[in-house]
Motif scaffolding. Structure first.
Motif, mmCIF file in Angstrom:
data_model
loop_
_atom_site.group_PDB
_atom_site.id
_atom_site.type_symbol
_atom_site.label_atom_id
_atom_site.label_comp_id
_atom_site.label_asym_id
_atom_site.label_seq_id
_atom_site.Cartn_x
_atom_site.Cartn_y
_atom_site.Cartn_z
ATOM 1 N N LEU A 275 -17.513 -37.892 -42.125
ATOM 2 C CA LEU A 275 -17.376 -37.681 -43.568
ATOM 3 C C LEU A 275 -16.229 -36.747 -43.936
ATOM 4 O O LEU A 275 -15.922 -36.577 -45.118
ATOM 5 N N LYS B 46 -22.199 -32.782 -50.074
ATOM 6 C CA LYS B 46 -22.618 -34.104 -49.576
ATOM 7 C C LYS B 46 -22.261 -34.327 -48.112
ATOM 8 O O LYS B 46 -22.708 -35.287 -47.491
ATOM 9 N N TYR C 63 -25.365 -33.235 -43.116
ATOM 10 C CA TYR C 63 -26.085 -34.374 -42.559
ATOM 11 C C TYR C 63 -27.591 -34.272 -42.736
ATOM 12 O O TYR C 63 -28.284 -35.274 -42.847
ATOM 13 N N ARG C 64 -28.091 -33.061 -42.735
ATOM 14 C CA ARG C 64 -29.518 -32.824 -42.908
ATOM 15 C C ARG C 64 -29.693 -31.727 -43.969
ATOM 16 O O ARG C 64 -28.791 -30.917 -44.166
ATOM 17 N N TRP D 239 -20.612 -42.356 -33.428
ATOM 18 C CA TRP D 239 -21.738 -41.623 -34.006
ATOM 19 C C TRP D 239 -23.091 -42.240 -33.638
ATOM 20 O O TRP D 239 -23.980 -41.536 -33.136
ATOM 21 N N CYS E 256 -26.871 -43.834 -39.156
ATOM 22 C CA CYS E 256 -26.233 -43.409 -40.411
ATOM 23 C C CYS E 256 -25.361 -42.180 -40.188
ATOM 24 O O CYS E 256 -25.812 -41.182 -39.638
ATOM 25 N N ILE E 257 -24.107 -42.244 -40.641
ATOM 26 C CA ILE E 257 -23.178 -41.145 -40.399
ATOM 27 C C ILE E 257 -23.293 -40.032 -41.437
ATOM 28 O O ILE E 257 -22.763 -38.949 -41.242
ATOM 29 N N SER E 258 -23.971 -40.301 -42.551
ATOM 30 C CA SER E 258 -23.979 -39.321 -43.641
ATOM 31 C C SER E 258 -25.332 -38.656 -43.854
ATOM 32 O O SER E 258 -25.431 -37.671 -44.580
ATOM 33 N N GLY E 259 -26.381 -39.218 -43.255
ATOM 34 C CA GLY E 259 -27.722 -38.703 -43.531
ATOM 35 C C GLY E 259 -28.345 -39.345 -44.760
ATOM 36 O O GLY E 259 -29.429 -38.949 -45.190
ATOM 37 N N LYS F 70 -25.979 -39.998 -51.363
ATOM 38 C CA LYS F 70 -25.369 -39.486 -50.132
ATOM 39 C C LYS F 70 -24.594 -40.562 -49.372
ATOM 40 O O LYS F 70 -23.827 -40.260 -48.465
#
Ligand SMILES: Cc1cc2nc3c(=O)[nH]c(=O)nc-3n(C[C@H](O)[C@H](O)[C@H](O)COP(=O)(O)OP(=O)(O)OC[C@H]3O[C@@H](n4cnc5c(N)ncnc54)[C@H](O)[C@@H]3O)c2cc1C
Lengths: 426, 153
Positions: A46, A59, A62-63, A297, B72-75, B92
């Motif tokens: 991102l 944004k 990730y968590r 990823w 998923c790369i973004s969560g 997101k």
């Protein structure tokens, strides 16, 4: 001395995949994640979206921010692991703290490869791997108006950097030594379509060339000298030619290395209680039935997840991964997986369909009635069905003629597979 | 675990599931307004897969190992512990399509309104019975919760 049942080095896809798997079975066992990056876990891919102002800063994470608390994880961030003593099961940090572990995961990821180009030691240039890189480039853009940027490398990371800078109104020139962009993950046809797409958005792509020197003044780059001798003026230089396994921590250790850390299907290294996953490891590839670098990823997360299950005592094998790329350039989607062309010396049937007016392209490679590779350009819906068939080694002879249909999906599969799709929990 | 399953032997391809899914995900949740008045029409997250007389509604089956979440790369794609379901946060989502590559059922599609985000079934967790299941005239879509799985299958 701090002591953890589970110690994870690397706070990214692999490390988090492991932590989440561990917490499925072991809700309490002490756990820590170490990273030399200070940030809360973020989606590394991102950083280009943030650079391009396509997403806000918050944004990128990730968590949720309460992730470590909720999962009872000590996040040791901004600290580098500098040594592992495998006999004593101790990791030493750069502030000299020693931490003892019972199970250790090496999820140290990749490190950017920067070639020895003249002038790089004198003039400012950027890699494009970390959130800090993205922040630094943003800061650079906010300080001085930049007309032109040069990106070295026309792979996925280079093109995502080019897309982001274009979104910021900068003229971008991508310099790629190969004769086409994205050559490791797309075939000639698909590369040509993507090159058209990025060029029509204003990116200039220079293939078959590189630059030999960065020039500038007062520490700032103001141009590059191409291999043709021509100077190209620019205000920003980004080096994005690739990532290599980051294995400095275990370089002179008993851990077995090849191009990356060697692991088995349980993600175990040759050292008991030491596991590895993600970009730093050579992991199983179901397609070639071999272990190799798969720096992506999803494979990092799933490999980490399997490592975590094994660390927590649930024997599981990692058999899910192969080379697989999903990416979007300027709203133009592409997915590919497995072989993109038949490897040397191997016979494969090649099915292709191209619709120039829609800029769509589909390709499948088939060997012994098994799909060995796929490319989807601009029409990517249901691509996962094909990857599933590749993974399950499904004999496709009874529906091969349907594969190239634009809407090929679960409905075209034999009854047994349809039933699985419609009712099975897995 | 909440899951919608499909029975192709009784699906007639009427697409009422798509229609009611769209209504459920519209701003007004009113069928006339959802189709005729709303500026930005909601996308149905179930789609009828059809080939000749064969058809079935396809939506998220809430996999036990949700590879869309893992990939998923973004969560944006996440497992919601409260409801026990896989959910997607379009806010997101960056539209990289890795979830489409990861879903072996082909249940995730691109949001066709050109939003550059994925569109995924949310299993209508706020309803007792998902809209597609409730409006299927033939019981070709069935809601199963973990404990009753055996009797239903
Ligand atoms: C710009 C960009 C775009 C990308 N886009 C995609 C994409 O679209 N799809 C895709 O599949 N992949 C993409 N990738 C690749 C993907 O990000 C990586 O494959 C993935 O991040 C690998 O995860 P990992 O956990 O193995 O390692 P990493 O994400 O590299 O994380 C490793 C972490 O460990 C830390 N670390 C390493 N050594 C030490 C040490 N000794 N002490 C402390 N900390 C240490 C590092 O600082 C880092 O934070 C992209 C990568 C980049 C850079």
């Amino acid at each position: 001395m701090r002591h953890y049942k589970y110690l994870i080095i690397g706070n990214s896809a692999g490390g988090i995949g492991a932590a989440e798997a561990i917490r499925k079975t072991d809700k309490e066992g002490s756990m820590a994640i170490i990273s030399d990056e200070e940030h809360h876990v973020y989606g590394r891919p991102l950083i280009s979206y943030y650079l391009g102002d396509e997403i806000d800063y918050d944004k990128i994470f990730y968590r949720p921010f309460d992730f470590y608390d909720k999962k009872k994880i000590d996040a040791i961030l901004g600290k580098k692991a500098v040594k592992v003593d495998f006999d004593r099961s101790i990791v030493t940090l750069d502030d000299a703290e020693e931490i003892e572990y019972e199970k250790l995961l090496l999820a140290t990821g990749g490190t950017p490869f920067v070639p020895p180009i003249k002038g790089l030691d004198k003039y400012e240039h950027f890699s494009f791997i970390t959130l800090d890189d993205s922040l630094k480039i943003r800061e650079r853009l906010s300080r001085k108006k930049i007309e032109t940027a040069i990106v070295l490398g026309g792979g996925l990371i280079g093109l995502k950097a080019a897309e982001a800078l274009t979104m910021r109104g900068i003229n971008v020139k991508v310099v790629e030594l190969a004769d086409r962009v994205l050559s490791p993950v797309l075939d000639e046809q698909a590369s040509a379509i993507i090159q058209d797409v990025v060029e029509s958005e204003g990116v200039e792509v220079i293939t078959g060339h590189t630059f030999n020197e960065v020039v500038g003044n007062g520490g700032m780059a103001n141009g590059v000298i191409m291999d043709t001798g021509v100077k190209i003026d620019c205000g920003l230089v980004i080096i994005a030619i690739g990532v290599r396994p980051r294995i400095d921590l275990v370089k002179d250790s008993p851990v077995k290395l090849n191009r990356g850390i060697v692991v088995n299907k349980h993600m175990e290294t040759n050292i008991p209680n030491v596991y590895a996953c993600g970009d730093c490891a050579e992991v199983y590839d179901f397609l070639s039935d071999n272990f190799r670098l798969t720096p992506l990823w999803p494979t990092a997360y799933v490999g980490g997840n399997i490592a975590g299950h094994n660390m927590a005592g649930n024997a599981k094998e990692y058999v899910w991964g192969t080379g697989m790329n999903a990416v979007d350039f300027f709203g133009f989607p592409v997915i590919s997986a497995g072989y993109i062309n038949p490897p040397e010396g191997q016979e494969m049937e090649v099915l292709t369909k191209i619709e120039p007016e829609n800029m769509t392209y589909k390709k499948f490679l088939i060997q012994d009635n098994r799909i060995m590779g796929m490319i989807f350009v601009n029409e990517v819906d249901r691509a996962g069905v094909i990857l599933g068939l590749m993974r399950d080694k499904v004999d496709v002879s009874s529906f091969k003629d349907d594969l190239l249909r634009i809407d090929f999906g679960a409905v075209h599969l034999p009854i047994k597979l349809r039933e699985e799709i419609n009712t099975a929990a897995v | 675990m909440r899951r919608v399953i499909a029975k192709e032997e009784v699906c007639i391809g009427c697409r009422l599931c798509e229609i009611w899914c769209q209504v459920q995900h519209s701003d007004t949740k009113d069928i006339i307004k959802a189709f005729k008045k709303e500026d930005k029409q909601a996308v149905p997250r179930v789609h009828v897969e059809e080939e000749g007389a064969r058809s079935f509604g396809l939506q998220c089956r809430n996999c036990e190992e949700p590879y869309c979440v893992y990939s998923c790369i973004s969560g944006a794609m996440y497992y919601d512990e409260e409801t026990g379901t896989v959910q997607h946060d379009p806010e997101k989502c960056v539209g990289c399509w890795t979830c489409i590559m990861a879903c072996h059922r082909g249940a995730i599609l691109r949001d066709e309104r050109g939003e550059r985000v994925a569109a995924k079934c949310d299993m209508c967790t706020e309803l007792e019975v998902p809209a597609c299941v409730a409006h299927c005239p033939n019981e070709a879509l069935i809601l199963v919760e973990d404990d009753q799985e055996e009797e239903t299958e």
